[in-house]
Enzyme design. Sequence first.
Site, short mmCIF file in Angstrom:
data_model
loop_
_atom_site.label_atom_id
_atom_site.label_comp_id
_atom_site.label_asym_id
_atom_site.label_seq_id
_atom_site.Cartn_x
_atom_site.Cartn_y
_atom_site.Cartn_z
CG ASP A 155 4.06 0.18 1.63
OD1 ASP A 155 3.52 -0.93 1.71
OD2 ASP A 155 3.85 1.10 2.45
CG HIS B 290 7.63 0.16 10.00
ND1 HIS B 290 7.81 -0.21 11.32
CD2 HIS B 290 7.32 1.48 10.02
CE1 HIS B 290 7.61 0.85 12.10
NE2 HIS B 290 7.32 1.88 11.34
CG ASP B 291 5.98 -1.54 4.67
OD1 ASP B 291 5.64 -2.18 5.69
OD2 ASP B 291 5.23 -0.70 4.13
CG ASP C 41 -0.21 0.03 2.56
OD1 ASP C 41 0.96 -0.41 2.62
OD2 ASP C 41 -0.79 0.51 3.55
C1 BDR Z 1 3.10 -0.08 8.70
O1 BDR Z 1 2.07 0.89 8.60
C2 BDR Z 1 2.20 1.63 7.42
O2 BDR Z 1 1.94 2.97 7.65
C3 BDR Z 1 3.59 1.37 6.90
O3 BDR Z 1 3.63 1.42 5.49
C4 BDR Z 1 3.89 -0.02 7.40
O4 BDR Z 1 3.43 -1.01 6.51
C5 BDR Z 1 3.90 0.18 9.95
O5 BDR Z 1 3.10 0.06 11.07
CA CA Z 2 2.83 -0.48 4.22
#
Ligand code: BDR
Ligand code: CA
Length: 315
Positions: free
Chosen positions: A16, A241-242, A11
Amino acid sequence: MKRRKVIIDCDPGVDDGVMLALASAHQDQLEILGITTVCGNQDIDKVSRNALSLSDFFGIEAPVAKGMDRPVVREPEYAPETHGEDGIGGCVLPETQRTESRENGILFMQRILKELEKEEKASIIATGPLTNVALLLRIFPETADKIREIVFMGGSLSGGNVTDAAEFNFYEDPEAARMVLQSGVPLVMCGLDVTEKCTLTRKQILKMCQWGSPAAKLCGDMLGYCLENSSEKYRGEVSVHDAVPVMYLLHPEIFEGGHKILDVDCSEGAARGAVLGGFRWWKNEAEDTNVYVLTDVDKDKFQEYLITSLYELAQ
Ligand code: BDR
Ligand code: CA
């Protein structure tokens, strides 16, 4: 070397976007069969347009298909405070000539999996709410046999980032997360427990912007937006994170984790989207559990491998 076949469900989304850059830099190891989008950080039209332009920009040729425009049960809630109104921190990308596949994202994933050779399987990398993946498994349960594993960013054993209890992707669609956790497919959870340790510093982000490479500059600009505008500004570092699920597939040796039995709180209460799991260690043999949870990382190595990959993508 035989490349690992992957489908990316995302997303975009700033992180991402960096994940797509990282995956693109390692197409010698990852064969990207397709990209599907799911509403999450922004609405489905915005994240799909971002997925198309980002993958084009980073040199991924795989087709992109638009998935679900809302969670399984709930109304969508987006994250403009972290990713901006356009989902990529206001960064302007060249107009792409590519268009989305006409197939719905779930049917697209099902077809890709069905078309694999008899003994072949593909991994799913999921970095948004698990809506598409959950519905794929619910509508086409036979696809489970074609999925090698689902490596997802979502959840947390140690508190949330959207509420005190819940991580964003699980909060956004807890029912989908539950369906995936109960699917019986091998799962690797890259939750906040590990992704909060996978950061880039202000200095590293600035350097990326100065290399003179458009791909690295775009990643730097997007992360810079989070650094200046989201809660990340308080610590001067940004969690990517991603990028973690892709990094795990490339370098599992830099992570630590354990097998767990997990569920998700699907109530409307304060714990909506929170991961439910305990210390029932006597049940934590791999065969009794439903998910392998990453809990720690060699942060220096994560930073080194991510930065080097973005640098190499730029060459
Ligand atoms: C996740 O939430 C989204 O805002 C980021 O893209 C990631 O996938 C982190 O909590
Ligand atoms: Ca994400």
